[in-house]
Motif scaffolding. Sequence first.
Motif, PDB file in Angstrom:
ATOM      1  N   PRO A  10       6.518  14.418  -1.464  1.00  0.00           N
ATOM      2  CA  PRO A  10       6.035  14.625  -2.829  1.00  0.00           C
ATOM      3  C   PRO A  10       5.145  13.492  -3.350  1.00  0.00           C
ATOM      4  CG  PRO A  10       8.348  15.203  -2.696  1.00  0.00           C
ATOM      5  CD  PRO A  10       7.977  14.580  -1.374  1.00  0.00           C
ATOM      6  N   ASP A  11       5.362  12.272  -2.872  1.00  0.00           N
ATOM      7  CA  ASP A  11       4.537  11.147  -3.331  1.00  0.00           C
ATOM      8  C   ASP A  11       3.257  10.985  -2.514  1.00  0.00           C
ATOM      9  OD1 ASP A  11       5.514  10.093  -0.952  1.00  0.00           O
ATOM     10  OD2 ASP A  11       6.842   8.654  -1.935  1.00  0.00           O
ATOM     11  N   GLY A  12       3.083  11.826  -1.485  1.00  0.00           N
ATOM     12  CA  GLY A  12       1.862  11.797  -0.685  1.00  0.00           C
ATOM     13  C   GLY A  12       1.770  10.647   0.305  1.00  0.00           C
ATOM     14  N   ARG A  13       2.864   9.946   0.507  1.00  0.00           N
ATOM     15  CA  ARG A  13       2.817   8.789   1.404  1.00  0.00           C
ATOM     16  C   ARG A  13       2.993   9.141   2.880  1.00  0.00           C
ATOM     17  NH1 ARG A  13       6.306   4.736  -2.485  1.00  0.00           N
ATOM     18  NH2 ARG A  13       4.648   4.546  -4.020  1.00  0.00           N
ATOM     19  N   LEU A  21       8.920  10.874   9.599  1.00  0.00           N
ATOM     20  CA  LEU A  21       7.888  10.489   8.638  1.00  0.00           C
ATOM     21  C   LEU A  21       6.775   9.725   9.350  1.00  0.00           C
ATOM     22  CD1 LEU A  21      10.167   9.079   5.779  1.00  0.00           C
ATOM     23  CD2 LEU A  21       9.138  11.356   5.923  1.00  0.00           C
ATOM     24  N   TRP A  22       5.548  10.098   9.040  1.00  0.00           N
ATOM     25  CA  TRP A  22       4.366   9.405   9.563  1.00  0.00           C
ATOM     26  C   TRP A  22       3.487   9.064   8.372  1.00  0.00           C
ATOM     27  CZ3 TRP A  22       4.396   7.916  14.490  1.00  0.00           C
ATOM     28  CH2 TRP A  22       5.277   8.568  15.347  1.00  0.00           C
ATOM     29  N   ARG A  23       3.152   7.794   8.221  1.00  0.00           N
ATOM     30  CA  ARG A  23       2.389   7.344   7.061  1.00  0.00           C
ATOM     31  C   ARG A  23       1.018   8.014   7.023  1.00  0.00           C
ATOM     32  NH1 ARG A  23       0.609   1.303   6.180  1.00  0.00           N
ATOM     33  NH2 ARG A  23       2.486   0.879   7.341  1.00  0.00           N
ATOM     34  N   CYS A  24       0.650   8.486   5.844  1.00  0.00           N
ATOM     35  CA  CYS A  24      -0.667   9.093   5.617  1.00  0.00           C
ATOM     36  C   CYS A  24      -1.715   8.000   5.423  1.00  0.00           C
ATOM     37  CB  CYS A  24      -0.632   9.962   4.356  1.00  0.00           C
ATOM     38  SG  CYS A  24       0.381  11.434   4.492  1.00  0.00           S
ATOM     39  N   GLU A  76      -2.673   3.798   7.905  1.00  0.00           N
ATOM     40  CA  GLU A  76      -1.557   4.458   8.577  1.00  0.00           C
ATOM     41  C   GLU A  76      -0.631   3.457   9.270  1.00  0.00           C
ATOM     42  OE1 GLU A  76      -3.128   7.482  11.166  1.00  0.00           O
ATOM     43  OE2 GLU A  76      -4.193   8.457   9.525  1.00  0.00           O
ATOM     44  N   ARG A  77      -1.112   2.253   9.486  1.00  0.00           N
ATOM     45  CA  ARG A  77      -0.328   1.152  10.059  1.00  0.00           C
ATOM     46  C   ARG A  77      -0.664  -0.098   9.257  1.00  0.00           C
ATOM     47  NH1 ARG A  77      -1.471   2.050  16.504  1.00  0.00           N
ATOM     48  NH2 ARG A  77      -0.310   4.008  16.681  1.00  0.00           N
ATOM     49  N   GLY A  78       0.074  -1.159   9.534  1.00  0.00           N
ATOM     50  CA  GLY A  78      -0.183  -2.414   8.840  1.00  0.00           C
ATOM     51  C   GLY A  78       0.408  -2.394   7.448  1.00  0.00           C
ATOM     52  N   PRO A  79      -0.144  -3.217   6.563  1.00  0.00           N
ATOM     53  CA  PRO A  79       0.392  -3.274   5.189  1.00  0.00           C
ATOM     54  C   PRO A  79       0.299  -1.915   4.505  1.00  0.00           C
ATOM     55  CG  PRO A  79      -1.161  -5.065   5.596  1.00  0.00           C
ATOM     56  CD  PRO A  79      -1.252  -4.138   6.773  1.00  0.00           C
ATOM     57  N   VAL A  80       1.307  -1.614   3.707  1.00  0.00           N
ATOM     58  CA  VAL A  80       1.295  -0.339   2.981  1.00  0.00           C
ATOM     59  C   VAL A  80       0.188  -0.342   1.950  1.00  0.00           C
ATOM     60  CG1 VAL A  80       3.744   0.096   3.354  1.00  0.00           C
ATOM     61  CG2 VAL A  80       3.007  -1.075   1.262  1.00  0.00           C
ATOM     62  N   TRP A  81      -0.292   0.841   1.606  1.00  0.00           N
ATOM     63  CA  TRP A  81      -1.381   0.959   0.641  1.00  0.00           C
ATOM     64  C   TRP A  81      -0.885   1.189  -0.786  1.00  0.00           C
ATOM     65  CZ3 TRP A  81      -0.661   5.846  -1.051  1.00  0.00           C
ATOM     66  CH2 TRP A  81      -0.248   6.817  -0.136  1.00  0.00           C
ATOM     67  N   TRP A  82       0.396   1.382  -0.974  1.00  0.00           N
ATOM     68  CA  TRP A  82       0.928   1.541  -2.326  1.00  0.00           C
ATOM     69  C   TRP A  82       1.417   0.180  -2.815  1.00  0.00           C
ATOM     70  CZ3 TRP A  82       2.768   4.182   1.947  1.00  0.00           C
ATOM     71  CH2 TRP A  82       3.964   3.724   2.496  1.00  0.00           C
ATOM     72  N   ASP A  83       1.547   0.052  -4.132  1.00  0.00           N
ATOM     73  CA  ASP A  83       1.863  -1.257  -4.699  1.00  0.00           C
ATOM     74  C   ASP A  83       3.097  -1.266  -5.600  1.00  0.00           C
ATOM     75  OD1 ASP A  83       0.879   0.089  -6.875  1.00  0.00           O
ATOM     76  OD2 ASP A  83      -0.848  -1.216  -7.175  1.00  0.00           O
ATOM     77  N   ASP A  84       3.991  -0.305  -5.385  1.00  0.00           N
ATOM     78  CA  ASP A  84       5.184  -0.254  -6.240  1.00  0.00           C
ATOM     79  C   ASP A  84       6.407  -0.909  -5.596  1.00  0.00           C
ATOM     80  OD1 ASP A  84       5.888   1.571  -4.298  1.00  0.00           O
ATOM     81  OD2 ASP A  84       6.096   3.275  -5.670  1.00  0.00           O
ATOM     82  N   GLY A  85       6.220  -1.548  -4.442  1.00  0.00           N
ATOM     83  CA  GLY A  85       7.320  -2.236  -3.786  1.00  0.00           C
ATOM     84  C   GLY A  85       8.194  -1.359  -2.910  1.00  0.00           C
ATOM     85  N   ALA A  86       7.897  -0.060  -2.826  1.00  0.00           N
ATOM     86  CA  ALA A  86       8.692   0.837  -1.978  1.00  0.00           C
ATOM     87  C   ALA A  86       8.525   0.428  -0.512  1.00  0.00           C
ATOM     88  CB  ALA A  86       8.251   2.283  -2.172  1.00  0.00           C
TER      89      ALA A  86
END
Length: 111
Positions: A10-13, A21-24, A76-86
């Motif tokens: 639902p969050d599109g991640r 789960l595979w990161r988008c 898709e790899r490396g640092p996450v692209w979201w910034d909410d700390g999840a």
Amino acid sequence: MAGRQPFKTPDGRYLVVRGRLWRCANPSLPEPRRKALVADLMDARRAVGQAKRNDDATAMKEARAAVDDAKIALGERGPVWWDDGAPDLNRHMARTTPYAEWYAGISGGER
């Protein structure tokens, strides 16, 4: 899964493929940049296949590095692209993550 698209959380991640789960890719990438990176990724994957067919360890190492570089640039790899700390749940089974209830409720959790 023939003919079906994977579920997206639902969050599109993440995409869910066979319960994992595979990161988008980062949705904030400009479309021309995303397309160029996907083309780079496909070229690198073809190079992996060619290296396998040729049994060329050096070419394989270079091709796999190119795949990794493209996936990192896509987000898709490396640092996450979201910034909410999840946390990054890439490659985790959906049923063992905070997405478990959502996943159980979609199509019996089969995709």
